[in-house]
Design a protein around this motif. Sequence first.
Motif, PDB file in Angstrom:
ATOM      1  N   HIS A  93       0.823  -1.223   0.000  1.00 41.28           N
ATOM      2  CA  HIS A  93       0.000   0.000   0.000  1.00 41.28           C
ATOM      3  C   HIS A  93       0.856   1.271   0.000  1.00 41.28           C
ATOM      4  CE1 HIS A  93      -3.116  -2.822   0.729  1.00 41.28           C
ATOM      5  NE2 HIS A  93      -3.137  -2.794   2.030  1.00 41.28           N
ATOM      6  N   ASP A  94       1.984   1.282  -0.700  1.00 38.44           N
ATOM      7  CA  ASP A  94       2.865   2.472  -0.768  1.00 38.44           C
ATOM      8  C   ASP A  94       3.272   2.965   0.610  1.00 38.44           C
ATOM      9  OD1 ASP A  94       2.687   2.521  -3.527  1.00 38.44           O
ATOM     10  OD2 ASP A  94       0.907   3.832  -3.502  1.00 38.44           O
ATOM     11  N   GLY A  95       3.336   2.090   1.566  1.00 39.22           N
ATOM     12  CA  GLY A  95       3.767   2.485   2.910  1.00 39.22           C
ATOM     13  C   GLY A  95       2.637   3.003   3.791  1.00 39.22           C
ATOM     14  N   TYR A  96       1.421   3.080   3.271  1.00 40.76           N
ATOM     15  CA  TYR A  96       0.304   3.575   4.082  1.00 40.76           C
ATOM     16  C   TYR A  96      -0.332   2.457   4.901  1.00 40.76           C
ATOM     17  CZ  TYR A  96       0.414   8.085   1.772  1.00 40.76           C
ATOM     18  OH  TYR A  96       0.786   9.322   1.316  1.00 40.76           O
ATOM     19  N   GLY A  97      -0.988   2.858   5.971  1.00 39.14           N
ATOM     20  CA  GLY A  97      -1.695   1.909   6.816  1.00 39.14           C
ATOM     21  C   GLY A  97      -0.940   1.712   8.111  1.00 39.14           C
ATOM     22  N   PRO A  98      -1.499   0.934   9.021  1.00 36.17           N
ATOM     23  CA  PRO A  98      -2.849   0.393   9.016  1.00 36.17           C
ATOM     24  C   PRO A  98      -3.925   1.504   8.988  1.00 36.17           C
ATOM     25  CG  PRO A  98      -1.525  -0.626  10.744  1.00 36.17           C
ATOM     26  CD  PRO A  98      -0.746   0.514  10.209  1.00 36.17           C
ATOM     27  N   PHE A  99      -5.136   1.053   8.625  1.00 33.63           N
ATOM     28  CA  PHE A  99      -6.279   1.956   8.493  1.00 33.63           C
ATOM     29  C   PHE A  99      -7.294   1.670   9.615  1.00 33.63           C
ATOM     30  CE2 PHE A  99      -4.627   1.006   4.198  1.00 33.63           C
ATOM     31  CZ  PHE A  99      -4.169   2.277   3.873  1.00 33.63           C
ATOM     32  N   PHE A 100      -7.934   2.736  10.070  1.00 34.34           N
ATOM     33  CA  PHE A 100      -8.848   2.587  11.212  1.00 34.34           C
ATOM     34  C   PHE A 100     -10.175   3.317  10.987  1.00 34.34           C
ATOM     35  CE2 PHE A 100      -4.606   2.007  12.842  1.00 34.34           C
ATOM     36  CZ  PHE A 100      -4.750   0.869  13.609  1.00 34.34           C
ATOM     37  N   TYR A 101     -11.189   2.858  11.690  1.00 36.62           N
ATOM     38  CA  TYR A 101     -12.444   3.579  11.884  1.00 36.62           C
ATOM     39  C   TYR A 101     -12.510   3.966  13.361  1.00 36.62           C
ATOM     40  CZ  TYR A 101     -15.467   3.480   7.730  1.00 36.62           C
ATOM     41  OH  TYR A 101     -16.046   3.746   6.521  1.00 36.62           O
ATOM     42  N   LEU A 102     -12.896   5.197  13.654  1.00 43.20           N
ATOM     43  CA  LEU A 102     -12.926   5.652  15.052  1.00 43.20           C
ATOM     44  C   LEU A 102     -14.357   5.989  15.468  1.00 43.20           C
ATOM     45  CD1 LEU A 102      -9.797   8.007  14.897  1.00 43.20           C
ATOM     46  CD2 LEU A 102      -9.888   5.594  15.582  1.00 43.20           C
ATOM     47  N   PHE A 124      -1.751   8.370  17.336  1.00 43.12           N
ATOM     48  CA  PHE A 124      -1.182   7.954  16.043  1.00 43.12           C
ATOM     49  C   PHE A 124       0.250   8.492  15.889  1.00 43.12           C
ATOM     50  CE2 PHE A 124      -5.691   7.905  13.948  1.00 43.12           C
ATOM     51  CZ  PHE A 124      -5.989   6.749  14.646  1.00 43.12           C
ATOM     52  N   ASP A 125       0.439   9.760  16.235  1.00 45.23           N
ATOM     53  CA  ASP A 125       1.792  10.344  16.140  1.00 45.23           C
ATOM     54  C   ASP A 125       2.776   9.515  16.966  1.00 45.23           C
ATOM     55  OD1 ASP A 125       1.235  12.473  14.477  1.00 45.23           O
ATOM     56  OD2 ASP A 125       0.959  13.921  16.105  1.00 45.23           O
ATOM     57  N   ARG A 126       2.362   9.207  18.193  1.00 43.78           N
ATOM     58  CA  ARG A 126       3.270   8.474  19.092  1.00 43.78           C
ATOM     59  C   ARG A 126       3.568   7.074  18.547  1.00 43.78           C
ATOM     60  NH1 ARG A 126       5.480  10.899  21.092  1.00 43.78           N
ATOM     61  NH2 ARG A 126       4.636  11.753  23.008  1.00 43.78           N
ATOM     62  N   ALA A 127       2.537   6.391  18.052  1.00 42.92           N
ATOM     63  CA  ALA A 127       2.730   5.028  17.535  1.00 42.92           C
ATOM     64  C   ALA A 127       3.676   5.059  16.325  1.00 42.92           C
ATOM     65  CB  ALA A 127       1.386   4.424  17.146  1.00 42.92           C
ATOM     66  N   GLU A 128       3.461   6.016  15.444  1.00 46.84           N
ATOM     67  CA  GLU A 128       4.345   6.113  14.261  1.00 46.84           C
ATOM     68  C   GLU A 128       5.777   6.395  14.694  1.00 46.84           C
ATOM     69  OE1 GLU A 128       0.935   7.856  11.169  1.00 46.84           O
ATOM     70  OE2 GLU A 128       2.268   9.237  12.224  1.00 46.84           O
ATOM     71  N   GLU A 129       5.902   7.284  15.658  1.00 47.75           N
ATOM     72  CA  GLU A 129       7.250   7.640  16.117  1.00 47.75           C
ATOM     73  C   GLU A 129       7.947   6.420  16.734  1.00 47.75           C
ATOM     74  OE1 GLU A 129       7.682  11.352  18.654  1.00 47.75           O
ATOM     75  OE2 GLU A 129       8.155   9.739  20.051  1.00 47.75           O
ATOM     76  N   ARG A 130       7.216   5.700  17.591  1.00 48.33           N
ATOM     77  CA  ARG A 130       7.806   4.531  18.271  1.00 48.33           C
ATOM     78  C   ARG A 130       8.240   3.452  17.281  1.00 48.33           C
ATOM     79  NH1 ARG A 130       6.555   2.857  23.362  1.00 48.33           N
ATOM     80  NH2 ARG A 130       7.832   1.070  22.761  1.00 48.33           N
ATOM     81  N   MET A 131       7.506   3.312  16.203  1.00 50.62           N
ATOM     82  CA  MET A 131       7.795   2.250  15.236  1.00 50.62           C
ATOM     83  C   MET A 131       8.557   2.781  14.028  1.00 50.62           C
ATOM     84  SD  MET A 131       6.797  -0.397  16.619  1.00 50.62           S
ATOM     85  CE  MET A 131       5.847  -0.757  18.062  1.00 50.62           C
ATOM     86  N   ALA A 132       9.012   4.014  14.110  1.00 50.60           N
ATOM     87  CA  ALA A 132       9.744   4.652  13.003  1.00 50.60           C
ATOM     88  C   ALA A 132       8.967   4.521  11.693  1.00 50.60           C
ATOM     89  CB  ALA A 132      11.145   4.066  12.882  1.00 50.60           C
ATOM     90  N   ALA A 133       7.667   4.695  11.786  1.00 48.35           N
ATOM     91  CA  ALA A 133       6.813   4.680  10.581  1.00 48.35           C
ATOM     92  C   ALA A 133       6.645   6.122  10.105  1.00 48.35           C
ATOM     93  CB  ALA A 133       5.450   4.092  10.932  1.00 48.35           C
ATOM     94  N   PRO A 134       6.436   6.319   8.803  1.00 49.62           N
ATOM     95  CA  PRO A 134       6.269   7.695   8.322  1.00 49.62           C
ATOM     96  C   PRO A 134       5.074   8.383   8.978  1.00 49.62           C
ATOM     97  CG  PRO A 134       6.428   6.143   6.489  1.00 49.62           C
ATOM     98  CD  PRO A 134       6.343   5.317   7.725  1.00 49.62           C
ATOM     99  N   ARG A 135       5.246   9.658   9.318  1.00 52.01           N
ATOM    100  CA  ARG A 135       4.148  10.427   9.908  1.00 52.01           C
ATOM    101  C   ARG A 135       3.022  10.550   8.881  1.00 52.01           C
ATOM    102  NH1 ARG A 135       4.704  15.304  13.834  1.00 52.01           N
ATOM    103  NH2 ARG A 135       2.532  15.971  13.843  1.00 52.01           N
ATOM    104  N   GLY A 136       1.828  10.244   9.300  1.00 48.64           N
ATOM    105  CA  GLY A 136       0.686  10.299   8.377  1.00 48.64           C
ATOM    106  C   GLY A 136       0.446   8.985   7.659  1.00 48.64           C
ATOM    107  N   SER A 137       1.217   7.945   8.004  1.00 54.24           N
ATOM    108  CA  SER A 137       0.973   6.646   7.340  1.00 54.24           C
ATOM    109  C   SER A 137      -0.314   6.004   7.870  1.00 54.24           C
ATOM    110  CB  SER A 137       2.169   5.698   7.513  1.00 54.24           C
ATOM    111  OG  SER A 137       2.564   5.627   8.867  1.00 54.24           O
TER     112      SER A 137
END
Length: 556
Positions: A215-224, A240-253
């Motif tokens: 998916h071009d680096g996007y995801g996981p996807f959620f419904y809130l 989301f920001d914290r999770a991405e940061e902890r896992m070194a995932a791109p911001r906004g993925s």
Amino acid sequence: MENGYSSKSLPLDAPAGIRIRGPLSEPSLNRILSREALQFVADLEREFRPRVKFNLGCRREEQARYDSGELPGFDPATRELREGDWSCSKTPAVIADRRVEITGPVERKMIINALNSGAKVFMADFEDSLSPTWDNIVRGQKNLCDAVNRSISFEDKARNKHYKLNDKTAVLFVRPRGWHLQEAHIEIDGEPATGALIDFGLYYFHNHSSFRSKHDGYGPFFYLPKMQHSREAAVWNAVFDRAEERMAAPRGSIRATVLIETLPAVFQMHEILYELREHSAGLNCGRWDYIFSFVKTVRAHPDRLLPDRFQVGMTQHFLKSYTELLIQTCHRRGVHAMGGMAAQIPIRDDPAANDTAFELVRADKLREVKAGHDGTWAAHPGLIELVTKVFDDNMPRANQLHIKRDDVRVTEADLLQMPRGVRTLEGLRHNTRVGIQYLAAWLTGTGSVPLYNLMEDAATAEISRVQNWQWIKYGAVLDGEIVAVSVSKELFGRVVEEEMGRIEREVGKKRFESGRYREAAALFARQCTKEDLDDFLTLDAYRHIVKFVPALQARL
Ligand SMILES: CC(=O)SCCNC(=O)CCNC(=O)[C@H](O)C(C)(C)COP(=O)(O)OP(=O)(O)OC[C@H]1O[C@@H](n2cnc3c(N)ncnc32)[C@H](O)[C@@H]1OP(=O)(O)O
Ligand SMILES: O=CC(=O)O
Ligand SMILES: [Mg+2]
């Protein structure tokens, strides 16, 4: 060993401060609660618990204002934001076309069926359609891991049927629980964990890297679900920001679609999108919870009694206004405006009734696509072809983001207009019969059921509960009776008794005796007759499904 549980069935390697209080029904589930995964969710809990609690406190304060006569409305303080010119981040290509989304609980066979159904998206649900027993929660996480890494399979021995994924499957979204629900079986620093953070955290921890490689680096996807204010969306964004940061995932993925399914939230749609603008995948019209929330929010207003549940359809002015405003809002901000769930499902043994059900779904979806929705929900694989065709015939592009709906002018009065219709004894009976049967299923671990040819889940059951409560509390006068009849606790008591008799006849004595119908009836009746309305049925009902390992038994 006591009652089939042993201390061995507990994950023993929890980090300091974390106590797992529920048994694991098989060793393969241990992996879900690995030390690293638990550390990840505990870090989220420790950072965000105070903000979650603060927000729940704000909900109570706002409700107290509505109880003293105010009504929700647009916030003058954020007018500039609503009128300003800004957009959410561009939608990733993989979720540009979401014309039909199937939803369902995180149950193994249903996950496979949903992913194979031909829908563009599958929303796997820890929320309205799942009874959050400990086993369902942990097993649901395992099922999703297996689905994401494509190793999922299921054997139906009785029917000699083997289930596995097709080559082409729907894109997976996951809906965690709402902010108000706790996970009693995971204690962090002496308190039950926040259900939403457990569902999100475990899923993200175990699956983020698989999404990164596709998916071009996007995801996981959620419904809130079930948010009431943009400050709650701000918490999700920070998570989301914290999770991405902890896992070194791109911001906004991470991308998430917010359900607008509470009355206060409809006045906050721009604000919610703004808070999540880097992580947004639009909004969705969660119509069933919205109707429930409408009643709950105006619970202290005796002049606002709903007509029978069946009459509160999407063409009622307040619901039409809500969907149109949602479409206009989303398209102004460059994100998807998703439609909601029609309750009809296929009816196998009655072709005429099946045709009628399909026609109702077709009309509902046609209304949605013509209004400008970019996609919608389907409750059952048997509806995917029909719903896809309605969207294919009326939506030639991947979505309708270009349809701005500048013609829509929705005011506070439009969103608060009372639905028209009658209140009947049959309405009271139906609410009661459905509410009790739904709760009986929920108490035994099933969170969505077919009842009288309609899909019922926690949101639809909530409508039954709060409508009964409202009618009893204010002595609603019923239409269509020869002498004037107002709803009272005594009348409701008789209705419960008679409907229990009918349920017993319908399901049969054996099933009735072995099921949890009496417990469900007591719970439902208690909820409908309370002096003050409880915020959620599932908060009371949850106490009935918590099962601690006996050696660690303690008060909730
Ligand atoms: C308010 C809201 O939040 S709406 C969203 C939340 N609610 C939901 O997601 C409800 C989803 N739908 C369902 O749970 C189910 O369709 C029900 C309970 C309403 C009806 O389920 P059933 O009685 O099992 O339907 P039925 O017997 O017709 O099912 C036929 C097949 O379709 C499968 N199926 C039915 N619904 C779904 C679904 N939503 N996803 C995947 N598979 C499904 C069944 O598992 C069964 O599979 P099989 O033939 O391989 O055994
Ligand atoms: O979650 C969806 C709803 O309608 O409620
Ligand atoms: Mg809902």
